[in-house]
Design an enzyme around this catalytic site. Sequence first.
Site, PDB file in Angstrom:
ATOM      1  N   HIS A  71       0.812  -1.220   0.000  1.00 44.51           N
ATOM      2  CA  HIS A  71       0.000   0.000   0.000  1.00 44.51           C
ATOM      3  C   HIS A  71       0.845   1.269   0.000  1.00 44.51           C
ATOM      4  O   HIS A  71       0.343   2.360   0.280  1.00 44.51           O
ATOM      5  CB  HIS A  71      -1.007  -0.018   1.150  1.00 44.51           C
ATOM      6  CG  HIS A  71      -2.235  -0.796   0.801  1.00 44.51           C
ATOM      7  ND1 HIS A  71      -2.154  -2.072   0.289  1.00 44.51           N
ATOM      8  CD2 HIS A  71      -3.548  -0.492   0.842  1.00 44.51           C
ATOM      9  CE1 HIS A  71      -3.376  -2.511   0.037  1.00 44.51           C
ATOM     10  NE2 HIS A  71      -4.240  -1.575   0.365  1.00 44.51           N
ATOM     11  N   ASP A 135      -5.802   5.048   9.918  1.00 41.08           N
ATOM     12  CA  ASP A 135      -7.216   5.206   9.545  1.00 41.08           C
ATOM     13  C   ASP A 135      -7.738   3.964   8.820  1.00 41.08           C
ATOM     14  O   ASP A 135      -8.906   3.612   8.930  1.00 41.08           O
ATOM     15  CB  ASP A 135      -7.393   6.400   8.599  1.00 41.08           C
ATOM     16  CG  ASP A 135      -7.071   7.702   9.274  1.00 41.08           C
ATOM     17  OD1 ASP A 135      -6.973   7.714  10.521  1.00 41.08           O
ATOM     18  OD2 ASP A 135      -6.915   8.716   8.568  1.00 41.08           O
ATOM     19  N   GLU A 248      -9.017  14.101  14.990  1.00 40.51           N
ATOM     20  CA  GLU A 248      -8.523  14.305  13.619  1.00 40.51           C
ATOM     21  C   GLU A 248      -9.263  15.505  13.042  1.00 40.51           C
ATOM     22  O   GLU A 248     -10.050  16.154  13.737  1.00 40.51           O
ATOM     23  CB  GLU A 248      -8.775  13.072  12.742  1.00 40.51           C
ATOM     24  CG  GLU A 248      -7.692  12.028  12.826  1.00 40.51           C
ATOM     25  CD  GLU A 248      -7.616  11.128  11.587  1.00 40.51           C
ATOM     26  OE1 GLU A 248      -8.206  11.474  10.536  1.00 40.51           O
ATOM     27  OE2 GLU A 248      -6.957  10.078  11.667  1.00 40.51           O
TER      28      GLU A 248
HETATM   29  P1  FAD Z   1       4.283  -1.803   2.045  1.00 39.34           P
HETATM   30  O1  FAD Z   1       3.793  -0.714   1.205  1.00 39.34           O
HETATM   31  O2  FAD Z   1       4.231  -3.159   1.506  1.00 39.34           O
HETATM   32  O3  FAD Z   1       5.788  -1.473   2.534  1.00 39.34           O
HETATM   33  C1  FAD Z   1       6.146  -0.182   2.979  1.00 39.34           C
HETATM   34  C2  FAD Z   1       7.646  -0.115   3.282  1.00 39.34           C
HETATM   35  O4  FAD Z   1       7.934  -0.909   4.411  1.00 39.34           O
HETATM   36  C3  FAD Z   1       8.518  -0.660   2.143  1.00 39.34           C
HETATM   37  O5  FAD Z   1       9.739   0.019   2.125  1.00 39.34           O
HETATM   38  C4  FAD Z   1       8.742  -2.093   2.566  1.00 39.34           C
HETATM   39  O6  FAD Z   1       9.940  -2.611   2.006  1.00 39.34           O
HETATM   40  C5  FAD Z   1       8.819  -1.960   4.070  1.00 39.34           C
HETATM   41  N1  FAD Z   1       8.345  -3.140   4.767  1.00 39.34           N
HETATM   42  C6  FAD Z   1       7.154  -3.773   4.627  1.00 39.34           C
HETATM   43  N2  FAD Z   1       7.099  -4.806   5.480  1.00 39.34           N
HETATM   44  C7  FAD Z   1       8.258  -4.819   6.158  1.00 39.34           C
HETATM   45  C8  FAD Z   1       8.810  -5.654   7.162  1.00 39.34           C
HETATM   46  N3  FAD Z   1       8.135  -6.683   7.625  1.00 39.34           N
HETATM   47  N4  FAD Z   1      10.048  -5.379   7.629  1.00 39.34           N
HETATM   48  C9  FAD Z   1      10.753  -4.332   7.166  1.00 39.34           C
HETATM   49  N5  FAD Z   1      10.284  -3.516   6.206  1.00 39.34           N
HETATM   50  C10 FAD Z   1       9.062  -3.758   5.714  1.00 39.34           C
HETATM   51  N6  FAD Z   1      -0.466   5.527   7.068  1.00 39.34           N
HETATM   52  C11 FAD Z   1      -0.671   6.055   8.294  1.00 39.34           C
HETATM   53  O7  FAD Z   1       0.282   6.264   9.047  1.00 39.34           O
HETATM   54  N7  FAD Z   1      -1.932   6.370   8.708  1.00 39.34           N
HETATM   55  C12 FAD Z   1      -3.030   6.131   7.953  1.00 39.34           C
HETATM   56  O8  FAD Z   1      -4.138   6.422   8.368  1.00 39.34           O
HETATM   57  C13 FAD Z   1      -2.848   5.552   6.671  1.00 39.34           C
HETATM   58  N8  FAD Z   1      -3.899   5.269   5.882  1.00 39.34           N
HETATM   59  C14 FAD Z   1      -3.698   4.700   4.659  1.00 39.34           C
HETATM   60  C15 FAD Z   1      -4.798   4.392   3.864  1.00 39.34           C
HETATM   61  C16 FAD Z   1      -4.627   3.796   2.639  1.00 39.34           C
HETATM   62  C17 FAD Z   1      -5.840   3.474   1.808  1.00 39.34           C
HETATM   63  C18 FAD Z   1      -3.325   3.540   2.161  1.00 39.34           C
HETATM   64  C19 FAD Z   1      -3.126   2.948   0.809  1.00 39.34           C
HETATM   65  C20 FAD Z   1      -2.210   3.865   2.933  1.00 39.34           C
HETATM   66  C21 FAD Z   1      -2.384   4.438   4.192  1.00 39.34           C
HETATM   67  N9  FAD Z   1      -1.302   4.748   5.019  1.00 39.34           N
HETATM   68  C22 FAD Z   1      -1.522   5.287   6.264  1.00 39.34           C
HETATM   69  C23 FAD Z   1       0.067   4.555   4.556  1.00 39.34           C
HETATM   70  C24 FAD Z   1       0.619   3.217   5.016  1.00 39.34           C
HETATM   71  O9  FAD Z   1       0.881   3.226   6.404  1.00 39.34           O
HETATM   72  C25 FAD Z   1       1.941   2.911   4.338  1.00 39.34           C
HETATM   73  O10 FAD Z   1       1.825   2.991   2.959  1.00 39.34           O
HETATM   74  C26 FAD Z   1       2.419   1.519   4.738  1.00 39.34           C
HETATM   75  O11 FAD Z   1       3.731   1.346   4.317  1.00 39.34           O
HETATM   76  C27 FAD Z   1       1.565   0.499   4.070  1.00 39.34           C
HETATM   77  O12 FAD Z   1       1.733  -0.737   4.688  1.00 39.34           O
HETATM   78  P2  FAD Z   1       1.994  -1.999   3.783  1.00 39.34           P
HETATM   79  O13 FAD Z   1       1.870  -3.161   4.696  1.00 39.34           O
HETATM   80  O14 FAD Z   1       1.168  -2.013   2.574  1.00 39.34           O
HETATM   81  O15 FAD Z   1       3.538  -1.737   3.458  1.00 39.34           O
END
Ligand code: FAD
Length: 493
Positions: A71, A135, A248
């Site tokens: 994400h 969120d 918020e």
């Molecule tokens: P990914 O996108 O898969 O990874 C993000 C980063 O972390 C990459 O660099 C990856 O290599 C690294 N990573 C992933 N897993 C690990 C691991 N296990 N160990 C080490 N590194 C790792 N953020 C907020 O703070 N608050 C919010 O309210 C919020 N709302 C969101 C709503 C939506 C619809 C979306 C799309 C994003 C939102 N985000 C929010 C952003 C979100 O927190 C970040 O994009 C987060 O990185 C997404 O988590 P993911 O598991 O998809 O990580």
Amino acid sequence: MLAYLDTQLHHQSSTSPTSNPTSPTSDPSFGSDFGGLIHTRPAAVIRPTSSADVSAAISLGLPVAPRGNGHSVHGQSQADAGVVLDMRSLSLTSPPRTIILDGLHYADVSAGTLWSELLAWALRAHRMAPPSWTDYLDLTVGGTLSNGGVSGQTFRYGPQISNVAEMEVVTGDGCRHVCGPENEADLFYSVLGGLGQFGVITRARIPLLPAPDMVKWIRVVYGRFEDYTSDAESLVRRTGSDAFDYVEGFVFVNSDDPVNGYGSVPLSSEVGFDASRVPTGSGPVLYCLEVVLHYREGEDVEKRASEMLSRLGYVRGLEFSVDVPYVDFLTRVKRAEEEARTNGSWGGPHPWLNLFVASSDIADFDRRVFKEILKDGISGPMLVYPVVRSKWDPRTSIAVPASDIFYLVALLRFSRPHPGGQRVEDLVRQNRQIVNCCRTNGYDFKMYLPHYKTEEDWARHFGDGWSRFIERKRRYDPMAILAPGQQIFRKKG
Ligand code: FAD
């Protein structure tokens, strides 16, 4: 192990990716992400089921990107010509476990667990829940701990990176570590907010607190930014029973535009927005403060809520509230996701921009950015709410403004793909314009979920913390193998 896995990779390349946890896949989604702006081709996708699998993948010597739920919006969890570790597979083999230490409850969870899964498990097992949220909950524990994890509870409990008791991490040399505030503390704090640069989180210990049954969810509207910020800042300074459980807020367009305007404020379709209440002389945008009180079934929350609201300077007649189960409140964005999937804007590109802006600069930011550049809205939420810096641990790797109070500004663009929606290049250009505006006006600001391409930009982003960030990289990932999609370091050799 290295040779074994290497052979496995080639040998299994024609098998079904789901049939074996360490098989590569040609699934194109692993070369893309929620942002839909960056597209790459990984050499392999590995589905680890243990930290030993993660070590083995790292030992291949290729760039390795742990991917949570993908994400990110700027390619951060991608690995062009490298290995993508599908961290979701870890959660399939390791369900959450309860840990009780000194009478306190914790959940030991695999880093690939979604926060929504952790919530469902903790409620079912203990009627408890983690204190700090995002969120949207279909994000992995490892993904948000690598960034920050911010929402309306942050002012009270700190971001998610302030709510971890222990982690298991595999560093860039393939070694497995168990770290916490008292044990390998430097690695522990490096990894929190470390953008995946110092190790792959495989497990995290998250504190749990008793969960309320219900929440009173309230929105009130302001015409003037200074009234909004004055109330919002006073609320995030409150503690104990005097404080709301969530604070918020967002900016919306002062018009009846169905997406960006008045219609985005009411919490139920039964209550409309009475535009005649908008103070005459209001500007092109208005502000909505969003607060929540937790309560138990049968408890009288009305008196407490009206007493707390009576002290706020919002526009009378523009208040909205609903009572909903706690779980429905926490999963509210899931319902928005369903709508966005139906209208096609969930699958479109998402050139999002997230910033932290110091409270001393937020009024000027409002004047130049919200009231000018974004006065017509962005086809999605424009969040702006304060958090308190004392809840952020300076030992973690995340960069935040120096100010005691700073604002999260989140521009969450949801337009449909061009030609139905706006051209993505124009939206990216507008984001750049906003960042430039922050720079040229000398704001104390940081990008949250940063995405820069040059060393100069990264050095500026981390500021005084840049040398510490480089030192941590040398210590924990000397070959610069991990999380190449962040574009901070280039793999050596
Ligand atoms: P990914 O996108 O898969 O990874 C993000 C980063 O972390 C990459 O660099 C990856 O290599 C690294 N990573 C992933 N897993 C690990 C691991 N296990 N160990 C080490 N590194 C790792 N953020 C907020 O703070 N608050 C919010 O309210 C919020 N709302 C969101 C709503 C939506 C619809 C979306 C799309 C994003 C939102 N985000 C929010 C952003 C979100 O927190 C970040 O994009 C987060 O990185 C997404 O988590 P993911 O598991 O998809 O990580």
